[in-house]
Design a protein around this motif. Structure first.
Motif, PDB file in Angstrom:
ATOM      1  N   VAL A  67       0.850  -1.206   0.000  1.00 34.61           N
ATOM      2  CA  VAL A  67       0.000   0.000   0.000  1.00 34.61           C
ATOM      3  C   VAL A  67       0.881   1.251   0.000  1.00 34.61           C
ATOM      4  CG1 VAL A  67      -1.657   1.357   1.349  1.00 34.61           C
ATOM      5  CG2 VAL A  67      -1.999  -1.105   1.066  1.00 34.61           C
ATOM      6  N   SER A  68       1.926   1.245   0.834  1.00 34.59           N
ATOM      7  CA  SER A  68       2.832   2.405   0.915  1.00 34.59           C
ATOM      8  C   SER A  68       3.474   2.683  -0.438  1.00 34.59           C
ATOM      9  CB  SER A  68       3.920   2.162   1.971  1.00 34.59           C
ATOM     10  OG  SER A  68       3.361   2.051   3.254  1.00 34.59           O
ATOM     11  N   TYR A  69       3.974   1.635  -1.097  1.00 36.54           N
ATOM     12  CA  TYR A  69       4.676   1.851  -2.364  1.00 36.54           C
ATOM     13  C   TYR A  69       3.720   2.144  -3.523  1.00 36.54           C
ATOM     14  CZ  TYR A  69       9.387   1.246  -0.751  1.00 36.54           C
ATOM     15  OH  TYR A  69      10.587   1.458  -0.122  1.00 36.54           O
ATOM     16  N   THR A  70       2.508   1.651  -3.438  1.00 38.04           N
ATOM     17  CA  THR A  70       1.499   2.024  -4.446  1.00 38.04           C
ATOM     18  C   THR A  70       1.218   3.523  -4.379  1.00 38.04           C
ATOM     19  OG1 THR A  70       0.467  -0.169  -4.313  1.00 38.04           O
ATOM     20  CG2 THR A  70      -0.852   1.611  -5.276  1.00 38.04           C
ATOM     21  N   LEU A  71       1.030   4.030  -3.157  1.00 37.18           N
ATOM     22  CA  LEU A  71       0.777   5.462  -2.961  1.00 37.18           C
ATOM     23  C   LEU A  71       2.013   6.294  -3.313  1.00 37.18           C
ATOM     24  CD1 LEU A  71      -1.215   5.220   0.399  1.00 37.18           C
ATOM     25  CD2 LEU A  71      -2.155   5.732  -1.868  1.00 37.18           C
ATOM     26  N   ILE A  72       3.200   5.751  -3.023  1.00 32.68           N
ATOM     27  CA  ILE A  72       4.450   6.439  -3.366  1.00 32.68           C
ATOM     28  C   ILE A  72       4.597   6.579  -4.882  1.00 32.68           C
ATOM     29  CG2 ILE A  72       6.979   6.169  -3.425  1.00 32.68           C
ATOM     30  CD1 ILE A  72       6.732   5.001  -0.552  1.00 32.68           C
ATOM     31  N   ILE A  73       4.343   5.484  -5.600  1.00 36.52           N
ATOM     32  CA  ILE A  73       4.459   5.494  -7.066  1.00 36.52           C
ATOM     33  C   ILE A  73       3.464   6.476  -7.687  1.00 36.52           C
ATOM     34  CG2 ILE A  73       4.113   4.101  -9.165  1.00 36.52           C
ATOM     35  CD1 ILE A  73       5.239   1.705  -7.462  1.00 36.52           C
ATOM     36  N   LEU A  74       2.227   6.472  -7.159  1.00 38.47           N
ATOM     37  CA  LEU A  74       1.210   7.422  -7.657  1.00 38.47           C
ATOM     38  C   LEU A  74       1.636   8.865  -7.417  1.00 38.47           C
ATOM     39  CD1 LEU A  74      -2.062   5.611  -6.497  1.00 38.47           C
ATOM     40  CD2 LEU A  74      -1.243   5.849  -8.848  1.00 38.47           C
ATOM     41  N   ALA A  75       2.224   9.110  -6.237  1.00 37.11           N
ATOM     42  CA  ALA A  75       2.686  10.466  -5.907  1.00 37.11           C
ATOM     43  C   ALA A  75       3.857  10.886  -6.799  1.00 37.11           C
ATOM     44  CB  ALA A  75       3.094  10.539  -4.437  1.00 37.11           C
ATOM     45  N   ILE A  76       4.769   9.936  -7.076  1.00 43.04           N
ATOM     46  CA  ILE A  76       5.927  10.229  -7.935  1.00 43.04           C
ATOM     47  C   ILE A  76       5.479  10.531  -9.366  1.00 43.04           C
ATOM     48  CG2 ILE A  76       7.989   9.199  -9.009  1.00 43.04           C
ATOM     49  CD1 ILE A  76       8.500   7.743  -6.335  1.00 43.04           C
ATOM     50  N   LEU A  77       4.510   9.777  -9.864  1.00 42.33           N
ATOM     51  CA  LEU A  77       4.009   9.986 -11.234  1.00 42.33           C
ATOM     52  C   LEU A  77       3.324  11.344 -11.399  1.00 42.33           C
ATOM     53  CD1 LEU A  77       2.590   6.420 -12.023  1.00 42.33           C
ATOM     54  CD2 LEU A  77       4.674   7.462 -12.945  1.00 42.33           C
ATOM     55  N   GLN A  78       2.788  11.869 -10.287  1.00 43.93           N
ATOM     56  CA  GLN A  78       2.107  13.170 -10.346  1.00 43.93           C
ATOM     57  C   GLN A  78       3.077  14.351 -10.258  1.00 43.93           C
ATOM     58  OE1 GLN A  78      -0.848  13.019  -7.264  1.00 43.93           O
ATOM     59  NE2 GLN A  78      -2.167  11.602  -8.373  1.00 43.93           N
ATOM     60  N   MET A  79       4.346  14.049  -9.927  1.00 41.79           N
ATOM     61  CA  MET A  79       5.344  15.123  -9.847  1.00 41.79           C
ATOM     62  C   MET A  79       5.672  15.640 -11.249  1.00 41.79           C
ATOM     63  SD  MET A  79       8.034  13.657  -7.020  1.00 41.79           S
ATOM     64  CE  MET A  79       7.539  13.313  -5.341  1.00 41.79           C
ATOM     65  N   LYS A  80       5.749  16.946 -11.379  1.00 41.69           N
ATOM     66  CA  LYS A  80       6.031  17.557 -12.681  1.00 41.69           C
ATOM     67  C   LYS A  80       7.532  17.588 -12.983  1.00 41.69           C
ATOM     68  CE  LYS A  80       1.867  20.413 -12.542  1.00 41.69           C
ATOM     69  NZ  LYS A  80       1.312  21.783 -12.497  1.00 41.69           N
ATOM     70  N   SER A  81       8.338  17.661 -11.953  1.00 38.66           N
ATOM     71  CA  SER A  81       9.795  17.737 -12.121  1.00 38.66           C
ATOM     72  C   SER A  81      10.414  16.343 -12.247  1.00 38.66           C
ATOM     73  CB  SER A  81      10.419  18.462 -10.924  1.00 38.66           C
ATOM     74  OG  SER A  81      11.803  18.303 -10.911  1.00 38.66           O
ATOM     75  N   THR A  82      11.177  16.121 -13.301  1.00 39.96           N
ATOM     76  CA  THR A  82      11.876  14.841 -13.493  1.00 39.96           C
ATOM     77  C   THR A  82      12.923  14.632 -12.408  1.00 39.96           C
ATOM     78  OG1 THR A  82      11.603  15.094 -15.876  1.00 39.96           O
ATOM     79  CG2 THR A  82      13.181  13.436 -15.143  1.00 39.96           C
ATOM     80  N   LYS A  83      13.588  15.721 -12.034  1.00 41.51           N
ATOM     81  CA  LYS A  83      14.595  15.658 -10.976  1.00 41.51           C
ATOM     82  C   LYS A  83      13.956  15.254  -9.647  1.00 41.51           C
ATOM     83  CE  LYS A  83      18.462  18.300  -9.092  1.00 41.51           C
ATOM     84  NZ  LYS A  83      19.156  19.623  -9.063  1.00 41.51           N
ATOM     85  N   GLN A  97      11.223  13.488  -9.320  1.00 40.49           N
ATOM     86  CA  GLN A  97      10.858  12.068  -9.436  1.00 40.49           C
ATOM     87  C   GLN A  97      12.053  11.169  -9.152  1.00 40.49           C
ATOM     88  OE1 GLN A  97       9.232  11.873 -13.427  1.00 40.49           O
ATOM     89  NE2 GLN A  97       7.124  12.030 -12.682  1.00 40.49           N
ATOM     90  N   GLN A  98      13.199  11.540  -9.738  1.00 41.69           N
ATOM     91  CA  GLN A  98      14.414  10.736  -9.545  1.00 41.69           C
ATOM     92  C   GLN A  98      14.861  10.737  -8.084  1.00 41.69           C
ATOM     93  OE1 GLN A  98      17.121  12.534 -12.336  1.00 41.69           O
ATOM     94  NE2 GLN A  98      16.433  11.266 -14.046  1.00 41.69           N
ATOM     95  N   LYS A  99      14.778  11.908  -7.446  1.00 41.83           N
ATOM     96  CA  LYS A  99      15.167  12.013  -6.036  1.00 41.83           C
ATOM     97  C   LYS A  99      14.244  11.181  -5.147  1.00 41.83           C
ATOM     98  CE  LYS A  99      16.155  15.324  -2.372  1.00 41.83           C
ATOM     99  NZ  LYS A  99      16.104  16.750  -1.945  1.00 41.83           N
ATOM    100  N   ALA A 100      12.942  11.268  -5.417  1.00 42.07           N
ATOM    101  CA  ALA A 100      11.962  10.505  -4.625  1.00 42.07           C
ATOM    102  C   ALA A 100      12.164   9.009  -4.801  1.00 42.07           C
ATOM    103  CB  ALA A 100      10.547  10.889  -5.037  1.00 42.07           C
ATOM    104  N   PHE A 101      12.423   8.596  -6.039  1.00 40.34           N
ATOM    105  CA  PHE A 101      12.626   7.171  -6.296  1.00 40.34           C
ATOM    106  C   PHE A 101      13.928   6.675  -5.665  1.00 40.34           C
ATOM    107  CE2 PHE A 101      14.148   3.574  -8.867  1.00 40.34           C
ATOM    108  CZ  PHE A 101      13.071   2.712  -8.709  1.00 40.34           C
ATOM    109  N   SER A 102      14.980   7.499  -5.704  1.00 42.71           N
ATOM    110  CA  SER A 102      16.279   7.084  -5.158  1.00 42.71           C
ATOM    111  C   SER A 102      16.212   6.864  -3.648  1.00 42.71           C
ATOM    112  CB  SER A 102      17.358   8.116  -5.487  1.00 42.71           C
ATOM    113  OG  SER A 102      17.121   9.325  -4.794  1.00 42.71           O
ATOM    114  N   THR A 103      15.334   7.632  -2.952  1.00 46.07           N
ATOM    115  CA  THR A 103      15.204   7.455  -1.502  1.00 46.07           C
ATOM    116  C   THR A 103      14.487   6.146  -1.137  1.00 46.07           C
ATOM    117  OG1 THR A 103      13.106   8.666  -1.400  1.00 46.07           O
ATOM    118  CG2 THR A 103      15.120   9.948  -1.109  1.00 46.07           C
ATOM    119  N   CYS A 104      13.771   5.579  -2.107  1.00 44.38           N
ATOM    120  CA  CYS A 104      12.993   4.356  -1.858  1.00 44.38           C
ATOM    121  C   CYS A 104      13.649   3.097  -2.434  1.00 44.38           C
ATOM    122  CB  CYS A 104      11.597   4.485  -2.460  1.00 44.38           C
ATOM    123  SG  CYS A 104      10.660   5.896  -1.862  1.00 44.38           S
ATOM    124  N   SER A 105      14.522   3.255  -3.430  1.00 42.00           N
ATOM    125  CA  SER A 105      15.033   2.098  -4.171  1.00 42.00           C
ATOM    126  C   SER A 105      15.814   1.127  -3.297  1.00 42.00           C
ATOM    127  CB  SER A 105      15.898   2.568  -5.352  1.00 42.00           C
ATOM    128  OG  SER A 105      16.989   3.348  -4.895  1.00 42.00           O
TER     129      SER A 105
END
Length: 313
Positions: free
Chosen positions: A217-233, A235-243
């Motif tokens: 559930v946490s990662y589903t909501l995280i992915i949805l939140a990342i996809l809604q981000m307008k900045s590519t940078k 998105q990359q920062k958010a994903f790197s903190t979770c990877s």
């Protein structure tokens, strides 16, 4: 009648071990000794870095330090005994020793999954509510989550241990494994094991389903939140903190599912033993390595400590 029972009461188990191929033993001993040494250095190092680096005094690294502590003890419950058994002709463990090994191993494994789910929730708050992160993930809340993880694990491990080690064992006493675990122990019992089977299924389902639900559930909501981000940078920062966390979770749960949720067969028993090696000894080594190699803040803290050490000398 009591004398007959006392004569047949088990005092020792004997492990089959990792392999019966004597040519493989030197390689396995050296390999797992190195794995254990890296596990100790990696996890102790991670705890020290989190403790002394002000930049890592955040909830995410608070959980990470406890994960490292659990991994260190978790590996130490199994690996030293397994290493000594590789050099022994007979791989014996006392009945009480087997009960203690299982109790600590089961408790620490359960603690690990609850800490991993706490870390997933922490990442969810960090990505989805960054402005309220400090207010939500308070020190008191983090301590409560860790305490809950340990309390649930103590109940689970003591209940399972009490159930399994009050059964009758009439022989043979050869455990087809390299440490004391539920399936090989129950196979040797001459008692009715249904109550222990039900208890095992309940705790395995409760611990895995509850923690995995939180993680998914946490990662589903995280992915949805990342996809809604307008900045590519961004998105990359958010994903790197979770990877890093996502890699650790995937490795741990896949090996646990292979070990406990596959039907038994001679071919699959070997697969399960390999999976057990992975999550009991290799995963505790990989966790600190993954976080130190993939997490930018941890790498930065390590470099700062090394530079500080160089300046001092």
């Amino acid at each position: 009648m009591d004398m007959v029972k006392n004569k047949t009461r088990i005092v020792m188990f004997e492990f089959f071990g990792l392999t019966d191929d004597e040519d493989l033993v030197p390689f396995l001993f050296v390999f797992f000794l190195l794995v254990y040494m890296v596990t100790i250095l990696g996890n102790v190092g991670m705890m020290v870095i989190v403790h002394i680096s002000p930049s890592l005094h955040a909830p995410m690294y608070y959980f990470l330090s406890y994960l490292s502590m659990v991994d260190l003890f978790y590996s130490s419950v199994v690996t030293p005994k397994m290493l000594s058994d590789l050099l022994s002709k007979r791989k014996l463990i006392s009945f009480i020793g087997c009960a203690l090994q299982f109790c600590f191993f089961a408790g620490l494994a359960s603690t690990e999954v609850f800490i991993l789910s706490s870390m997933a929730y922490d990442r969810y708050v960090a990505v989805c509510y960054p402005l309220h992160y400090v207010a939500i993930m308070t020190k008191k809340k983090c301590q409560g989550m860790i305490l809950t993880a340990f309390l649930i694990s103590i109940v689970q491990s003591t209940s399972s241990t009490s159930c399994m080690f009050t059964l009758q064992y009439c022989g043979p006493y050869l455990l087809d494994h390299f440490y004391c675990d539920i399936p090989p122990i129950l196979k040797l019992s001459c008692s009715d094991t249904r109550s222990c089977d039900i208890l095992t299924v309940f705790f395995v389902c409760f611990c895995t389903v509850s923690t995995l639900t939180i993680i998914l559930v946490s990662y589903t909501l995280i992915i949805l939140a990342i996809l809604q981000m307008k900045s590519t940078k961004g998105q990359q920062k958010a994903f790197s903190t979770c990877s890093s966390h996502l890699i650790c979770v995937t490795i741990f749960y896949v090996t646990v599912f292979i070990t406990y949720l596959q039907p038994s067969s001679s071919h699959r028993e070997k697969q399960k033993k390999v999976a057990s090696v992975f999550y009991a000894m290799v995963t505790p080594m990989l966790n600190p390595l993954i976080y130190s190699l993939r997490n930018q803040e941890v790498k930065r803290a390590i470099l700062q400590l090394l530079q500080k050490h160089e300046h001092e000398y």
